[in-house]
Design an enzyme around this catalytic site. Structure first.
Site, PDB file in Angstrom:
ATOM      1  N   HIS A 130       2.863 -49.939  17.646  1.00 53.07           N
ATOM      2  CA  HIS A 130       1.949 -49.158  16.814  1.00 53.07           C
ATOM      3  C   HIS A 130       1.383 -50.022  15.693  1.00 53.07           C
ATOM      4  O   HIS A 130       0.176 -49.993  15.414  1.00 53.07           O
ATOM      5  CB  HIS A 130       2.687 -47.945  16.238  1.00 53.07           C
ATOM      6  CG  HIS A 130       1.950 -47.222  15.162  1.00 53.07           C
ATOM      7  ND1 HIS A 130       1.210 -46.081  15.385  1.00 53.07           N
ATOM      8  CD2 HIS A 130       1.847 -47.477  13.827  1.00 53.07           C
ATOM      9  CE1 HIS A 130       0.679 -45.666  14.250  1.00 53.07           C
ATOM     10  NE2 HIS A 130       1.050 -46.503  13.290  1.00 53.07           N
ATOM     11  N   GLU A 131       2.244 -50.800  15.032  1.00 51.72           N
ATOM     12  CA  GLU A 131       1.779 -51.640  13.929  1.00 51.72           C
ATOM     13  C   GLU A 131       0.848 -52.743  14.429  1.00 51.72           C
ATOM     14  O   GLU A 131      -0.147 -53.076  13.766  1.00 51.72           O
ATOM     15  CB  GLU A 131       2.976 -52.236  13.174  1.00 51.72           C
ATOM     16  CG  GLU A 131       3.892 -51.207  12.534  1.00 51.72           C
ATOM     17  CD  GLU A 131       3.151 -50.236  11.632  1.00 51.72           C
ATOM     18  OE1 GLU A 131       2.116 -50.616  11.044  1.00 51.72           O
ATOM     19  OE2 GLU A 131       3.586 -49.075  11.506  1.00 51.72           O
ATOM     20  N   HIS A 134      -2.603 -51.421  14.806  1.00 51.38           N
ATOM     21  CA  HIS A 134      -3.373 -51.443  13.562  1.00 51.38           C
ATOM     22  C   HIS A 134      -4.030 -52.800  13.356  1.00 51.38           C
ATOM     23  O   HIS A 134      -5.180 -52.890  12.913  1.00 51.38           O
ATOM     24  CB  HIS A 134      -2.461 -51.127  12.372  1.00 51.38           C
ATOM     25  CG  HIS A 134      -2.221 -49.670  12.146  1.00 51.38           C
ATOM     26  ND1 HIS A 134      -3.242 -48.755  12.021  1.00 51.38           N
ATOM     27  CD2 HIS A 134      -1.067 -48.966  11.979  1.00 51.38           C
ATOM     28  CE1 HIS A 134      -2.735 -47.546  11.802  1.00 51.38           C
ATOM     29  NE2 HIS A 134      -1.420 -47.651  11.784  1.00 51.38           N
ATOM     30  N   GLU A 199      -4.351 -43.445  12.385  1.00 54.36           N
ATOM     31  CA  GLU A 199      -2.975 -43.318  12.886  1.00 54.36           C
ATOM     32  C   GLU A 199      -2.969 -42.832  14.330  1.00 54.36           C
ATOM     33  O   GLU A 199      -2.203 -43.323  15.163  1.00 54.36           O
ATOM     34  CB  GLU A 199      -2.175 -42.347  11.998  1.00 54.36           C
ATOM     35  CG  GLU A 199      -1.804 -42.909  10.634  1.00 54.36           C
ATOM     36  CD  GLU A 199      -0.984 -44.176  10.734  1.00 54.36           C
ATOM     37  OE1 GLU A 199       0.010 -44.209  11.496  1.00 54.36           O
ATOM     38  OE2 GLU A 199      -1.335 -45.154  10.062  1.00 54.36           O
TER      39      GLU A 199
END
Length: 318
Positions: A130-131, A134, A199
């Site tokens: 997930h990071e 980003h 997100e």
């Protein structure tokens, strides 16, 4: 669709900024405020990663000090076709993580010791994917742009108090007071809406990077409970960094409203379940089982370490 929403929200914030600037001081006043705000945020853009990591007392690790965690991030970065980011660990019992850096070539990812202790390796992989999403989506750049515009709007509102606006303001001084209150609040709402939109996009891409949506779904459920129970003093001292974390570190917020920096956790889990049901990954809880084929996920063909070995040496997972 997420990119379209982000573009629309950025356009709305820009329009708000232009309208306020015209009502207060015309074109010249608007340009002066924009120049000052841009200069302030340009400094933050080039130094934000170092500042945030320092605020949260993050320590850089490598393949020797945290071998399994580092290699996992390395494998995920390869899956995402990204340069290897710097890897940090934060000595904090609250389970959480964030990414920073102005572009993929200058990126860093950080996880708390609470995250590494509480989650299984597969769940940690979902979080770090997930990071990295980003980073790949250039979300740090997007949030820097919104911060610049929001800062300019707040500055224009302050100018209104001293200069009283111009003759184009039909409400006179009352309009100036309303502008001082409403404009920064509107900018904050739009900024938070952009953060929440990003997100959802990072959840989806993170699931693609690690190949298992349910890894991240399970991690989000555990992180939500941990955040609600465990206080984070560094985050409380620096609330402006809350939007960077995978989950709001300031509270165990459950409501998806205008003033939240993150979507509702259950909504995020539901979206990840839909991805799993559509055929991505195994789509079941067995993906967390030690009996699953070792070739799945970022561990490759190596035996997967346990996040809960009581006799583990210094560093996450040995």
């Amino acid at each position: 669709m997420n990119y379209i929403r982000t573009a629309m929200l950025l356009a709305a914030m820009t329009a708000l900024f232009m309208g306020i600037g015209f009502m207060i001081g015309g074109q010249s006043g608007m340009m002066i405020a924009l120049a000052i705000a841009a200069a302030m945020n340009l400094f933050s853009y080039w130094n934000a990663d170092k500042m945030v990591l320092r605020m949260h007392h993050a320590k850089e690790v490598d393949e020797r000090s945290a071998p399994d965690f580092y290699r996992m991030v390395q494998r995920l970065a390869q899956n995402a076709d990204l340069p290897m980011p710097k890897v940090y660990i934060i000595n904090n019992p609250q389970p959480n993580a964030f990414a920073t850096g102005r572009n993929p070539q200058n990126a860093a990812v950080a996880a708390t010791t609470g995250l590494l202790d509480m989650l299984t390796p597969e769940e940690v992989a979902g979080v770090m994917a997930h990071e990295l999403a980003h980073v790949k989506n250039h979300d740090t750049l997007i949030m820097t742009i919104t911060a610049t515009i929001a800062g300019a709007i707040s500055m224009l509102a302050n100018f209104a108090f001293f200069f009283g606006g111009n003759r184009n303001n039909p409400l006179g001084f009352v309009g100036v007071i309303l502008m001082m209150i409403v404009a920064p609040m509107a900018a904050m709402i739009v900024q938070m809406a952009i953060s929440r939109t990003r997100e959802y996009a990072a959840d989806r891409m993170g699931a693609q990077i690690c190949g298992e949506p349910m890894w991240l779904a399970s991690a989000l459920a555990k992180i939500s409970g941990g955040v609600a129970r465990i206080h984070n003093p560094d985050a409380e001292a620096n609330p402006a960094t809350a939007h960077m974390f995978i989950m709001n570190p300031l509270s165990g917020e459950r409501m998806d409203n205008l003033f939240s920096t993150h979507p509702n956790t259950q909504n995020r889990i539901d979206e990840l379940r839909k991805l799993a049901q559509s055929g991505m990954g195994t789509g079941g809880g067995s993906s967390f089982s030690q009996t699953q084929a070792a070739s799945s996920g970022p561990w490759g063909g190596q035996p997967r370490p346990s996040a809960r070995q009581p006799e583990r040496p210094k560093g996450p997972w040995g």
